[in-house]
Design an enzyme around this catalytic site. Structure first.
Site, PDB file in Angstrom:
ATOM      1  N   ARG A  25      43.643  58.504  30.170  1.00 55.34           N
ATOM      2  CA  ARG A  25      43.198  57.103  30.131  1.00 55.34           C
ATOM      3  C   ARG A  25      44.347  56.136  29.902  1.00 55.34           C
ATOM      4  NH1 ARG A  25      37.407  56.555  28.717  1.00 55.34           N
ATOM      5  NH2 ARG A  25      36.489  58.066  30.142  1.00 55.34           N
ATOM      6  N   ARG A  29      41.595  49.966  28.595  1.00 56.71           N
ATOM      7  CA  ARG A  29      41.336  48.709  27.895  1.00 56.71           C
ATOM      8  C   ARG A  29      42.248  48.415  26.726  1.00 56.71           C
ATOM      9  NH1 ARG A  29      35.254  50.274  27.277  1.00 56.71           N
ATOM     10  NH2 ARG A  29      36.374  52.260  27.412  1.00 56.71           N
ATOM     11  N   ARG A  38      40.916  44.016  35.549  1.00 53.95           N
ATOM     12  CA  ARG A  38      39.501  44.387  35.575  1.00 53.95           C
ATOM     13  C   ARG A  38      38.638  43.125  35.687  1.00 53.95           C
ATOM     14  NH1 ARG A  38      35.359  45.065  32.102  1.00 53.95           N
ATOM     15  NH2 ARG A  38      34.042  46.922  32.225  1.00 53.95           N
ATOM     16  N   ASP A  75      36.905  57.379  38.612  1.00 52.83           N
ATOM     17  CA  ASP A  75      36.073  57.923  37.538  1.00 52.83           C
ATOM     18  C   ASP A  75      35.401  59.197  38.027  1.00 52.83           C
ATOM     19  OD1 ASP A  75      35.059  57.030  34.708  1.00 52.83           O
ATOM     20  OD2 ASP A  75      33.379  57.974  35.721  1.00 52.83           O
ATOM     21  N   TYR A 152      25.800  64.470  33.198  1.00 55.27           N
ATOM     22  CA  TYR A 152      25.464  63.060  33.441  1.00 55.27           C
ATOM     23  C   TYR A 152      24.380  62.926  34.506  1.00 55.27           C
ATOM     24  CZ  TYR A 152      29.517  61.742  30.635  1.00 55.27           C
ATOM     25  OH  TYR A 152      30.400  61.579  29.603  1.00 55.27           O
TER      26      TYR A 152
HETATM   27  O1  CP3 Z   1      42.994  58.612  32.789  1.00 50.02           O
HETATM   28  C1  CP3 Z   1      43.120  57.618  33.522  1.00 50.02           C
HETATM   29  O2  CP3 Z   1      43.835  56.626  33.213  1.00 50.02           O
HETATM   30  C2  CP3 Z   1      42.445  57.612  34.899  1.00 50.02           C
HETATM   31  C3  CP3 Z   1      41.151  57.064  34.999  1.00 50.02           C
HETATM   32  C4  CP3 Z   1      39.943  57.761  34.402  1.00 50.02           C
HETATM   33  C5  CP3 Z   1      38.808  57.026  33.976  1.00 50.02           C
HETATM   34  N1  CP3 Z   1      37.832  57.903  33.651  1.00 50.02           N
HETATM   35  C6  CP3 Z   1      38.723  55.558  33.930  1.00 50.02           C
HETATM   36  C7  CP3 Z   1      37.698  54.944  33.073  1.00 50.02           C
HETATM   37  C8  CP3 Z   1      39.641  59.112  34.239  1.00 50.02           C
HETATM   38  C9  CP3 Z   1      40.511  60.319  34.469  1.00 50.02           C
HETATM   39  C10 CP3 Z   1      38.295  59.184  33.790  1.00 50.02           C
HETATM   40  C11 CP3 Z   1      37.584  60.446  33.568  1.00 50.02           C
HETATM   41  C12 CP3 Z   1      36.248  60.424  32.956  1.00 50.02           C
HETATM   42  N2  CP3 Z   1      35.247  59.523  33.145  1.00 50.02           N
HETATM   43  C13 CP3 Z   1      35.761  61.454  32.117  1.00 50.02           C
HETATM   44  C14 CP3 Z   1      36.509  62.708  31.756  1.00 50.02           C
HETATM   45  C15 CP3 Z   1      37.556  62.488  30.747  1.00 50.02           C
HETATM   46  C16 CP3 Z   1      37.058  62.181  29.369  1.00 50.02           C
HETATM   47  O3  CP3 Z   1      37.257  61.037  28.928  1.00 50.02           O
HETATM   48  O4  CP3 Z   1      36.476  63.077  28.726  1.00 50.02           O
HETATM   49  C17 CP3 Z   1      34.444  61.115  31.752  1.00 50.02           C
HETATM   50  C18 CP3 Z   1      33.543  61.906  30.861  1.00 50.02           C
HETATM   51  C19 CP3 Z   1      34.120  59.893  32.432  1.00 50.02           C
HETATM   52  C20 CP3 Z   1      32.824  59.168  32.426  1.00 50.02           C
HETATM   53  C21 CP3 Z   1      32.955  57.825  31.842  1.00 50.02           C
HETATM   54  N3  CP3 Z   1      33.641  56.786  32.431  1.00 50.02           N
HETATM   55  C22 CP3 Z   1      32.408  57.356  30.635  1.00 50.02           C
HETATM   56  C23 CP3 Z   1      31.592  58.182  29.672  1.00 50.02           C
HETATM   57  C24 CP3 Z   1      32.787  56.025  30.518  1.00 50.02           C
HETATM   58  C25 CP3 Z   1      32.340  55.030  29.461  1.00 50.02           C
HETATM   59  C26 CP3 Z   1      33.010  55.266  28.154  1.00 50.02           C
HETATM   60  C27 CP3 Z   1      34.117  54.262  27.943  1.00 50.02           C
HETATM   61  O5  CP3 Z   1      35.221  54.676  27.591  1.00 50.02           O
HETATM   62  O6  CP3 Z   1      33.834  53.066  28.123  1.00 50.02           O
HETATM   63  C28 CP3 Z   1      33.603  55.689  31.622  1.00 50.02           C
HETATM   64  C29 CP3 Z   1      34.250  54.399  31.897  1.00 50.02           C
HETATM   65  C30 CP3 Z   1      35.721  54.407  32.172  1.00 50.02           C
HETATM   66  N4  CP3 Z   1      36.367  55.288  32.993  1.00 50.02           N
HETATM   67  C31 CP3 Z   1      36.649  53.460  31.691  1.00 50.02           C
HETATM   68  C32 CP3 Z   1      37.899  53.784  32.257  1.00 50.02           C
HETATM   69  C33 CP3 Z   1      39.198  53.036  32.098  1.00 50.02           C
HETATM   70  C34 CP3 Z   1      36.313  52.257  30.822  1.00 50.02           C
HETATM   71  C35 CP3 Z   1      35.613  51.283  31.711  1.00 50.02           C
HETATM   72  C36 CP3 Z   1      35.977  49.854  31.497  1.00 50.02           C
HETATM   73  O7  CP3 Z   1      37.076  49.394  31.892  1.00 50.02           O
HETATM   74  O8  CP3 Z   1      35.105  49.163  30.967  1.00 50.02           O
END
Ligand code: CP3
Length: 345
Positions: A25, A29, A38, A75, A152
């Site tokens: 990540r 944010r 964003r 994602d 999910y």
């Molecule tokens: O790592 C990186 O920088 C690359 C981008 C990336 C995102 N999600 C961007 C993201 C990667 C590799 C993921 C993987 C992901 N997404 C996983 C597996 C890794 C982990 O964290 O266990 C999972 C389970 C998801 C599903 C997901 N996406 C959830 C549960 C959420 C909401 C939780 C949160 O943190 O808000 C997301 C949203 C998400 N994916 C964000 C980002 C940057 C936040 C969204 C935003 O900008 O509001």
């Protein structure tokens, strides 16, 4: 030539004096420039599907910190959306999906070949990045592991113990296996296209692997990831795979052989000393600094970073966090971590 990228050298089994670094990540944010882009995109999914802006946020942490790898901004839930599930994000809560809990709902999903219609912007992001990244920076493509994505799709949202997915597995095994198989095959197709577009490393995220017990862990975490890794290796023998079975605990041991992956990502549930002895003996490892140090910083961050580098210093190692960096992290603590790793002290 590409072998000069430090991450590719570590993934090939080389022990480096200074481990390469990236962060789960890393585009997110905690960075003001991410929040600005964003906002420009409108919402999170619009950002994922806008190739120019997705490439831009992928590049932001590379410009700011000079990480050794970039991970394409996307994602894991874009794949179920490409298969036909509805997907949206509720601000402050997380993802929501239409659910798959019956054979008819599974049958109504699109065939594997159809996913590219939706996912083309991700391949385009990868193409832009492979042109624009500095030549020393490796490009990582990724997908969720079938089990994690299935949790999910079955529940329609994140669930603390993945109860609905476990329930479906117990009540309707053929349907559950059908979902896992569809996800396995479509993940192979998705990742292959990311590699065709320029991804040099693949990471598979099984964020909820830890709730699988006994044979289920082998059947639904290890085997699907092994199948994906083998299929990718057949088509793209030079592209290393990193697998992340979060919460695996002692089951991280033996995972190189069980999955065929070049690297095992380790969360913070085991110590680096344990992982060096039981996992790194079989190949490259990545991890396992607690992401909370990116919030708290200070001498503890320095001490923990040094301890992990020391523990993994005798084998191939990629420095990373145990899980994703959180929105409340302080960007200056990321710099402190990088400086500590690179000063080699
Ligand atoms: O790592 C990186 O920088 C690359 C981008 C990336 C995102 N999600 C961007 C993201 C990667 C590799 C993921 C993987 C992901 N997404 C996983 C597996 C890794 C982990 O964290 O266990 C999972 C389970 C998801 C599903 C997901 N996406 C959830 C549960 C959420 C909401 C939780 C949160 O943190 O808000 C997301 C949203 C998400 N994916 C964000 C980002 C940057 C936040 C969204 C935003 O900008 O509001």
């Amino acid at each position: 030539m590409t072998q000069q990228k430090t991450i590719l050298r570590a993934l090939a089994g080389e022990t480096l004096a200074t481990p390469p670094i990236w962060m789960m990540r890393q585009a997110g944010r905690y960075l003001p420039e991410y929040k600005a882009t964003r906002a420009q995109a409108g919402d999170f999914l619009s950002l994922c599907y806008n190739s120019e802006l997705a490439a831009e946020v992928t590049l932001q942490p590379i410009r700011r910190y000079g990480f050794d790898a970039a991970i394409v901004f996307a994602d894991i839930l874009l794949l179920p959306q490409a298969l036909g599930a509805d997907l949206w994000f509720v601000t402050g809560e997380g993802p929501r999906l239409s659910t798959i809990t019956t054979a008819d709902e599974l049958a109504a999903l699109k065939p594997v070949e159809a996913i590219h219609d939706t996912l083309n912007p991700v391949y385009e992001t990868v193409k832009i990045l492979s042109r624009e990244l500095p030549q020393e920076t490796a490009l990582i493509g990724f997908a969720g592991a079938p089990w994690t994505v299935a949790t999910y799709m079955i529940a329609g949202q994140g669930t603390p113990a993945q109860g609905p997915a476990h329930a479906l597995k117990a009540e309707n095994r053929p349907l559950f296996e059908g979902i896992i198989n569809l996800l396995t095959e479509s993940t192979i197709a998705y990742l292959s296209r990311q590699i065709d577009a320029g991804a040099e490393v693949i990471k598979i995220f099984d964020s909820w692997a830890g709730s699988l017990e006994g044979d289920d862990f082998t059947e639904f975490s290890v085997k699907p990831m092994a199948r994906i890794t083998a299929a990718l290796k057949e088509r793209h023998p030079d592209v290393p795979v990193i697998v992340f079975a979060r919460g695996a605990g002692p089951r991280f041991a033996g995972m190189h052989a069980a999955t065929g992956a070049a690297c095992i990502a380790i969360d913070e549930g085991v110590t680096a000393e344990w992982a060096a002895e039981h996992v790194q003996k079989d190949g490259c490892v990545q991890g396992n600094l607690a992401s909370s140090h990116m919030v708290t910083g200070g001498q503890t961050l320095i001490d923990e970073t040094r301890r992990i580098c020391r523990a993994f210093s005798k084998g191939p190692h990629i420095f990373n966090l145990g899980h994703g960096i959180t929105p409340d992290a302080d960007p200056t603590n990321v710099q402190l971590m990088i400086d500590t790793v690179r000063s080699g002290a």
